[in-house]
Design a protein around this motif. Structure first.
Motif, PDB file in Angstrom:
ATOM      1  N   ARG A  22      26.564  37.395  39.157  1.00 53.78           N
ATOM      2  CA  ARG A  22      26.677  38.837  39.234  1.00 53.78           C
ATOM      3  C   ARG A  22      28.080  39.142  39.498  1.00 53.78           C
ATOM      4  O   ARG A  22      28.645  40.100  39.052  1.00 53.78           O
ATOM      5  CB  ARG A  22      25.559  39.496  40.331  1.00 53.78           C
ATOM      6  N   LEU A  23      28.675  38.432  40.099  1.00 51.42           N
ATOM      7  CA  LEU A  23      30.145  38.774  40.388  1.00 51.42           C
ATOM      8  C   LEU A  23      30.843  38.399  39.261  1.00 51.42           C
ATOM      9  O   LEU A  23      31.908  39.309  39.023  1.00 51.42           O
ATOM     10  CB  LEU A  23      30.908  37.487  41.453  1.00 51.42           C
ATOM     11  N   LEU A  24      30.792  37.598  38.573  1.00 53.36           N
ATOM     12  CA  LEU A  24      31.359  37.384  37.077  1.00 53.36           C
ATOM     13  C   LEU A  24      31.148  38.373  36.107  1.00 53.36           C
ATOM     14  O   LEU A  24      32.018  38.971  35.635  1.00 53.36           O
ATOM     15  CB  LEU A  24      31.168  35.916  36.324  1.00 53.36           C
ATOM     16  N   ASP A  25      30.097  38.843  36.275  1.00 50.91           N
ATOM     17  CA  ASP A  25      29.827  40.188  35.593  1.00 50.91           C
ATOM     18  C   ASP A  25      30.355  41.503  36.161  1.00 50.91           C
ATOM     19  O   ASP A  25      30.861  42.360  35.193  1.00 50.91           O
ATOM     20  CB  ASP A  25      27.973  40.637  35.445  1.00 50.91           C
ATOM     21  N   LEU A  26      30.530  41.640  37.355  1.00 49.85           N
ATOM     22  CA  LEU A  26      31.216  42.918  37.906  1.00 49.85           C
ATOM     23  C   LEU A  26      32.731  42.806  37.466  1.00 49.85           C
ATOM     24  O   LEU A  26      33.361  44.079  37.079  1.00 49.85           O
ATOM     25  CB  LEU A  26      31.151  43.020  39.412  1.00 49.85           C
ATOM     26  N   TRP A  27      33.358  41.604  37.420  1.00 50.72           N
ATOM     27  CA  TRP A  27      34.669  41.837  37.225  1.00 50.72           C
ATOM     28  C   TRP A  27      34.951  41.439  35.726  1.00 50.72           C
ATOM     29  O   TRP A  27      36.168  41.242  35.330  1.00 50.72           O
ATOM     30  CB  TRP A  27      35.531  40.880  38.119  1.00 50.72           C
ATOM     31  N   ARG A  28      34.193  41.313  34.807  1.00 46.86           N
ATOM     32  CA  ARG A  28      34.293  41.204  33.328  1.00 46.86           C
ATOM     33  C   ARG A  28      35.469  42.398  32.907  1.00 46.86           C
ATOM     34  O   ARG A  28      35.404  43.566  33.309  1.00 46.86           O
ATOM     35  CB  ARG A  28      33.069  41.260  32.548  1.00 46.86           C
ATOM     36  N   ASP A  29      36.413  41.833  32.262  1.00 50.76           N
ATOM     37  CA  ASP A  29      37.497  42.867  31.601  1.00 50.76           C
ATOM     38  C   ASP A  29      38.101  43.522  32.687  1.00 50.76           C
ATOM     39  O   ASP A  29      38.932  44.422  32.130  1.00 50.76           O
ATOM     40  CB  ASP A  29      36.562  43.701  30.681  1.00 50.76           C
ATOM     41  N   ALA A  30      38.208  43.125  33.730  1.00 49.48           N
ATOM     42  CA  ALA A  30      39.062  43.793  34.877  1.00 49.48           C
ATOM     43  C   ALA A  30      40.260  43.112  34.670  1.00 49.48           C
ATOM     44  O   ALA A  30      40.577  41.919  34.707  1.00 49.48           O
ATOM     45  CB  ALA A  30      38.416  43.815  36.288  1.00 49.48           C
ATOM     46  N   ASP A  31      41.449  43.899  34.958  1.00 50.98           N
ATOM     47  CA  ASP A  31      43.001  43.340  35.163  1.00 50.98           C
ATOM     48  C   ASP A  31      43.095  42.919  36.549  1.00 50.98           C
ATOM     49  O   ASP A  31      43.679  42.016  36.809  1.00 50.98           O
ATOM     50  CB  ASP A  31      43.850  44.464  34.766  1.00 50.98           C
ATOM     51  N   THR A  32      42.424  43.841  37.517  1.00 54.07           N
ATOM     52  CA  THR A  32      42.697  43.283  38.983  1.00 54.07           C
ATOM     53  C   THR A  32      41.257  43.417  39.642  1.00 54.07           C
ATOM     54  O   THR A  32      40.536  44.460  39.435  1.00 54.07           O
ATOM     55  CB  THR A  32      43.545  44.559  39.604  1.00 54.07           C
ATOM     56  N   VAL A  33      41.062  42.309  40.216  1.00 59.03           N
ATOM     57  CA  VAL A  33      39.842  42.369  41.109  1.00 59.03           C
ATOM     58  C   VAL A  33      40.146  42.331  42.758  1.00 59.03           C
ATOM     59  O   VAL A  33      41.046  41.293  42.984  1.00 59.03           O
ATOM     60  CB  VAL A  33      38.868  41.324  40.717  1.00 59.03           C
ATOM     61  N   ILE A  34      39.533  43.132  43.379  1.00 57.89           N
ATOM     62  CA  ILE A  34      39.735  43.137  44.717  1.00 57.89           C
ATOM     63  C   ILE A  34      38.496  42.729  45.411  1.00 57.89           C
ATOM     64  O   ILE A  34      37.513  43.369  45.324  1.00 57.89           O
ATOM     65  CB  ILE A  34      40.274  44.253  45.370  1.00 57.89           C
ATOM     66  N   VAL A  35      38.273  41.544  46.224  1.00 49.08           N
ATOM     67  CA  VAL A  35      36.945  41.137  46.762  1.00 49.08           C
ATOM     68  C   VAL A  35      37.145  41.446  48.345  1.00 49.08           C
ATOM     69  O   VAL A  35      38.357  40.964  48.970  1.00 49.08           O
ATOM     70  CB  VAL A  35      36.853  39.856  46.607  1.00 49.08           C
ATOM     71  N   VAL A  36      36.008  42.137  48.893  1.00 55.25           N
ATOM     72  CA  VAL A  36      36.111  42.507  50.311  1.00 55.25           C
ATOM     73  C   VAL A  36      35.075  41.656  50.930  1.00 55.25           C
ATOM     74  O   VAL A  36      33.760  41.917  50.476  1.00 55.25           O
ATOM     75  CB  VAL A  36      35.884  43.831  50.561  1.00 55.25           C
ATOM     76  N   GLU A  37      35.206  40.748  51.885  1.00 57.70           N
ATOM     77  CA  GLU A  37      34.102  40.029  52.446  1.00 57.70           C
ATOM     78  C   GLU A  37      34.373  39.533  53.736  1.00 57.70           C
ATOM     79  O   GLU A  37      35.322  39.562  54.330  1.00 57.70           O
ATOM     80  CB  GLU A  37      33.744  38.925  51.417  1.00 57.70           C
ATOM     81  N   ALA A  38      33.277  38.979  54.346  1.00 55.86           N
ATOM     82  CA  ALA A  38      33.115  38.427  55.601  1.00 55.86           C
ATOM     83  C   ALA A  38      34.070  36.857  55.643  1.00 55.86           C
ATOM     84  O   ALA A  38      33.865  36.314  54.514  1.00 55.86           O
ATOM     85  CB  ALA A  38      31.893  38.335  56.314  1.00 55.86           C
ATOM     86  N   LEU A  39      34.348  36.434  56.577  1.00 56.09           N
ATOM     87  CA  LEU A  39      34.978  35.059  56.696  1.00 56.09           C
ATOM     88  C   LEU A  39      34.766  34.539  57.862  1.00 56.09           C
ATOM     89  O   LEU A  39      34.720  34.891  59.080  1.00 56.09           O
ATOM     90  CB  LEU A  39      36.652  35.211  56.416  1.00 56.09           C
TER      91      LEU A  39
END
Length: 159
Positions: A47-64
């Motif tokens: 699902r992540l790979l699908d969400l960022w398909r064809d994007a030039d910039t991806v910003i991920v926000v998550e817990a660490l």
């Protein structure tokens, strides 16, 4: 290049502080330029790979999670730094972002630019709502993500 910017809030709002990614995405609505894609994901790699398909910039926000833990502390990681974190220390999900990035690289599906904004968590147990320390980090986290989006849009791609 399309100049497409995608922000993905990774997490599960039913697991306490793991909901920080989705909470940040909700807070960003109306604060980022039109055309910015705001999405929420449970972190499942396909699902992540699908969400960022064809994007030039991806910003991920998550817990660490880190050891020793410093709940509420903010981190900004490059894709290489995120990929270098071990699953047990980096992500709060069973299949961490590092593994997802390795899969994306193997499939030649890494976006040209990717940055991770993360906050260290206090509690990812069952239950809704962020802990006080993580909730107090949300405004600065959101400001950092919004600034990354603006920079990407101003430069047509760059963070």
């Amino acid at each position: 290049m399309s100049g497409r910017v995608v922000v993905v809030g990774v997490g599960n709002p039913l697991r306490g502080d793991d909901g920080i990614g989705p909470a940040a995405v909700e807070t960003l609505r109306g604060r980022v330029p039109d055309g910015t894609v705001l999405a929420v994901s449970d972190g499942e790699p396909a699902r992540l790979l699908d969400l960022w398909r064809d994007a030039d910039t991806v910003i991920v926000v998550e817990a660490l999670r880190t050891h020793p833990a410093r709940p509420g502390e903010l981190h900004t990681l490059t894709s290489a730094e995120a990929a270098g974190h071990a699953r047990a220390t980096a992500s709060t999900h069973s299949f961490g972002l590092g593994e997802c990035l390795a899969l994306a690289e193997a499939l030649d599906r890494l976006p040209p630019r990717l940055v991770v904004h993360a906050v260290e968590v206090a509690d990812v147990g069952l239950g809704e709502g962020l802990s006080d320390v993580v909730r107090s980090a949300l405004p600065e986290l959101t400001d950092r993500v919004a600034a990354s989006v603006r920079r990407a849009c101003e430069h047509g791609h760059g963070l």
